[in-house]
Design an enzyme around this catalytic site. Structure first.
Site, PDB file in Angstrom:
ATOM      1  CD  GLU A 182      27.289-112.928  60.701  1.00  0.00           C
ATOM      2  OE1 GLU A 182      27.216-113.446  61.740  1.00  0.00           O
ATOM      3  OE2 GLU A 182      28.457-112.758  59.962  1.00  0.00           O
ATOM      4  CB  CYS A 198      21.878-114.496  67.499  1.00  0.00           C
ATOM      5  SG  CYS A 198      23.369-113.538  67.936  1.00  0.00           S
TER       6      CYS A 198
HETATM    7  P1  NAD Z   1      13.972-112.858  60.623  1.00  0.00           P
HETATM    8  O1  NAD Z   1      14.729-113.918  59.974  1.00  0.00           O
HETATM    9  O2  NAD Z   1      12.307-113.075  61.146  1.00  0.00           O
HETATM   10  O3  NAD Z   1      13.971-111.451  60.318  1.00  0.00           O
HETATM   11  C1  NAD Z   1      15.432-110.651  59.856  1.00  0.00           C
HETATM   12  C2  NAD Z   1      15.174-109.694  58.741  1.00  0.00           C
HETATM   13  O4  NAD Z   1      14.522-110.507  57.527  1.00  0.00           O
HETATM   14  C3  NAD Z   1      13.874-108.652  59.081  1.00  0.00           C
HETATM   15  O5  NAD Z   1      14.376-107.570  58.749  1.00  0.00           O
HETATM   16  C4  NAD Z   1      12.731-109.128  58.342  1.00  0.00           C
HETATM   17  O6  NAD Z   1      11.913-107.950  57.936  1.00  0.00           O
HETATM   18  C5  NAD Z   1      13.091-109.745  57.154  1.00  0.00           C
HETATM   19  N1  NAD Z   1      12.470-110.963  56.584  1.00  0.00           N
HETATM   20  C6  NAD Z   1      11.443-111.458  57.516  1.00  0.00           C
HETATM   21  N2  NAD Z   1      10.900-112.635  56.419  1.00  0.00           N
HETATM   22  C7  NAD Z   1      11.354-112.370  55.523  1.00  0.00           C
HETATM   23  C8  NAD Z   1      11.161-113.216  54.056  1.00  0.00           C
HETATM   24  N3  NAD Z   1       9.912-114.008  54.170  1.00  0.00           N
HETATM   25  N4  NAD Z   1      11.706-112.562  53.143  1.00  0.00           N
HETATM   26  C9  NAD Z   1      12.664-111.548  53.222  1.00  0.00           C
HETATM   27  N5  NAD Z   1      12.927-111.157  54.370  1.00  0.00           N
HETATM   28  C10 NAD Z   1      12.253-111.228  55.525  1.00  0.00           C
HETATM   29  O7  NAD Z   1      14.596-112.919  62.188  1.00  0.00           O
HETATM   30  P2  NAD Z   1      14.240-111.945  63.442  1.00  0.00           P
HETATM   31  O8  NAD Z   1      12.974-112.759  64.115  1.00  0.00           O
HETATM   32  O9  NAD Z   1      14.432-110.639  63.169  1.00  0.00           O
HETATM   33  O10 NAD Z   1      15.615-112.520  64.424  1.00  0.00           O
HETATM   34  C11 NAD Z   1      15.689-113.746  65.083  1.00  0.00           C
HETATM   35  C12 NAD Z   1      16.740-114.617  64.485  1.00  0.00           C
HETATM   36  O11 NAD Z   1      17.979-113.998  64.029  1.00  0.00           O
HETATM   37  C13 NAD Z   1      17.222-115.652  65.608  1.00  0.00           C
HETATM   38  O12 NAD Z   1      17.137-116.980  64.710  1.00  0.00           O
HETATM   39  C14 NAD Z   1      18.239-115.347  65.895  1.00  0.00           C
HETATM   40  O13 NAD Z   1      19.192-116.251  66.283  1.00  0.00           O
HETATM   41  C15 NAD Z   1      18.994-114.645  64.466  1.00  0.00           C
HETATM   42  N6  NAD Z   1      19.902-113.694  64.678  1.00  0.00           N
HETATM   43  C16 NAD Z   1      21.215-113.833  64.364  1.00  0.00           C
HETATM   44  C17 NAD Z   1      22.464-113.013  64.646  1.00  0.00           C
HETATM   45  C18 NAD Z   1      23.609-113.342  64.408  1.00  0.00           C
HETATM   46  O14 NAD Z   1      24.456-112.418  64.564  1.00  0.00           O
HETATM   47  N7  NAD Z   1      24.081-114.536  63.840  1.00  0.00           N
HETATM   48  C19 NAD Z   1      22.299-111.889  65.519  1.00  0.00           C
HETATM   49  C20 NAD Z   1      20.753-111.618  65.822  1.00  0.00           C
HETATM   50  C21 NAD Z   1      19.825-112.390  65.420  1.00  0.00           C
END
Ligand code: NAD
Length: 454
Positions: free
Chosen positions: A209, A243
């Protein structure tokens, strides 16, 4: 936390078969609902601490959505779990065909910080409903919510059934190295790629997602006053850190001045004095705040633009005078800045949108049916609304997810149940008739076979 130990414990519990039972799943969903109810005040306080979300916004966009998912699952689970009967082709006669929905086993859920309660628990509801054990890794950037989520899980479930993991990249990396039976990830496209690569090592199925630049189109037939209210609602909920928020506006030239007037009116009616407004959320961290302030550079600000570094708040900001080459149009904004771009002829719209392909959401405000039909047909995107924003996410009857760059897989309601289920195809044959057409030795002519097979 030892990821492998969590997985080992959950695998062993899963293999006892308890989670496959309908009554067990119902009991666990009810327990989760009760635990959320008992902790509602603490959840609301944590959302305020991490994001400055008001009680109203927290209930509307986080807690209420999770209750809706739980209630819908409680009501429909029996039906979802039933083997699905499908007809059998003539070549199988006599036969019955069934699709059995069985749990994947032990699943990993990784959630982001922007809706840190909803996006952790809505997938968990689906995983429980589908009969899985689950490990939930929450975002380190929303530490207060991560803590209360973790408390709800550890005080409600045995860790062999549902486990909570707090922590950042290191914790996620350790979990991703383990052979879970399915991974459900919500977050950025960049990390989505890391998740998919890790999953590939164990051939684990993934649901991603992700995010992207979701366009919002307003043509010259739209009801501009209504459009403005709904755009401001969708963009400035959670200060744009949503998002599926409209990332940018594509407005038909001749109605732009009037739309800007309506947007400004709606803005100050809905969010007066934003920097001092206790109901207006903050930007999650100083780094995210700096990124957004930098993005506003070299754009013409029509409204807003002020910010408060100490409070980490940025005013709802409308900008113009940029094109698709401006930094604001090169990445997902994920904050309270709304660029307004224009088009002359509706023919240009699909071409404009294709600069940022496969958005998670798309919104069109129009009363011109051919324009609406054209966009819905021509542009690939996850989901969206006609003459509204965001509302498609709030129905458990609609599948929610992205396509291409914005993700893969769907959830909410039955779609979530299916996402966390293996669909086992079964053919049941009786013994009273055995048409020998398929057995060797084969006839020298295929004439008879061609009558049955196309
Ligand atoms: P992110 O990808 O930075 O982090 C998401 C999760 O991944 C967190 O739990 C984080 O600890 C983990 N993570 C971060 N870096 C990692 C790595 N290198 N390896 C493994 N895990 C890792 O995202 P965010 O900043 O928390 O959220 C923002 C993004 O999420 C935006 O792009 C937004 O559009 C998207 N988003 C999508 C939805 C949806 O339903 N499609 C909903 C909310 C947010």
């Amino acid at each position: 936390m030892k990821a492998r130990e969590i997985l080992k414990g959950q695998m062993s519990f899963y293999n006892q078969g308890t989670t496959r039972n309908y009554h067990f799943r119902i009991e666990k969903l009810n327990q989760l609902k009760q635990a959320i109810k008992s902790n509602e005040t603490a959840i609301t306080a944590a959302l305020y601490e991490d994001l400055n979300k008001s009680e109203y916004e927290s209930y509307m966009s986080e807690i209420g959505i999770v209750y809706a998912e739980i209630n819908y699952a409680l009501k429909n689970l029996k039906k979802w779990m039933r083997p699905e009967k499908v007809s059998s082709p003539l070549t199988m006669f006599p036969a019955q065909s069934r699709i059995l929905k069985e749990p994947y086993g032990v699943v990993l859920i990784i959630s982001p910080w922007n809706y840190p309660f909803q996006l952790a628990f809505a997938p968990l509801v689906a995983a429980i409903a589908a009969g899985n054990c689950a490990t939930l890794k929450m975002s380190e950037l929303a530490p207060a919510v991560s803590k209360i989520n973790s408390h709800i899980i550890t005080s409600t479930f045995e860790p062999e059934y549902i486990s909570a993991v707090e922590g950042g990249v290191e914790a996620a990396t350790e979990l991703l190295a383990c052979p879970f039976n399915s991974i459900f990830f919500t977050g950025s496209p960049a990390v989505g790629k890391i998740v998919m690569q890790a999953a590939a090592k164990n051939l684990t199925p993934v649901t991603l997602e992700l995010g992207g630049k979701s366009p919002c189109i307003v043509d010259n037939t739209a009801n501009l006053a209504v459009a403005a209210q709904r755009i401001i609602f969708g963009k400035y909920l959670n200060a744009g850190q949503t998002c599926i928020a409209p990332d940018y506006l594509l407005v038909q030239n001749d109605v732009k001045p009037q739309l800007v007037e309506e947007l400004t009116k709606a803005l100050y009616k809905m969010i007066p004095k934003p920097l001092y407004n206790p109901q207006y959320p903050k930007i999650i961290t100083e780094n995210h705040f700096e990124r957004l302030v930098n993005l506003m550079e070299d754009s013409q600000i029509i409204e807003g633009g002020a910010y408060d570094k100490i409070k980490c708040k940025i005013e709802p900001t409308l900008v113009e005078g940029i094109d698709f080459n401006h930094p604001l149009m090169q990445e997902e904004i994920f904050g309270p800045i709304l660029p307004i771009l224009t088009f002359e002829d509706f023919e240009e719209v699909s071409e404009f949108i294709s600069h940022n392909s496969h958005p998670l959401a798309l919104y069109i405000f129009s009363q011109n049916q051919p324009n609406i039909d054209r966009i819905l047909k021509e542009v690939p995107f996850g989901g969206g609304c006609v003459n509204d924003t965001l509302m498609h996410i709030s129905s458990p009857r609609l599948p929610f997810g992205g396509v291409g760059d914005s993700g893969m897989g769907r959830y909410h309601g039955k779609y979530g149940f299916d996402t966390f289920s293996n669909q086992k195809s079964i053919v049941i044959k009786p013994n009273w008739l055995d048409i020998p057409l398929r057995y060797q030795p084969f006839p020298t002519s295929v004439k008879l076979l061609k009558k049955f097979l196309p």
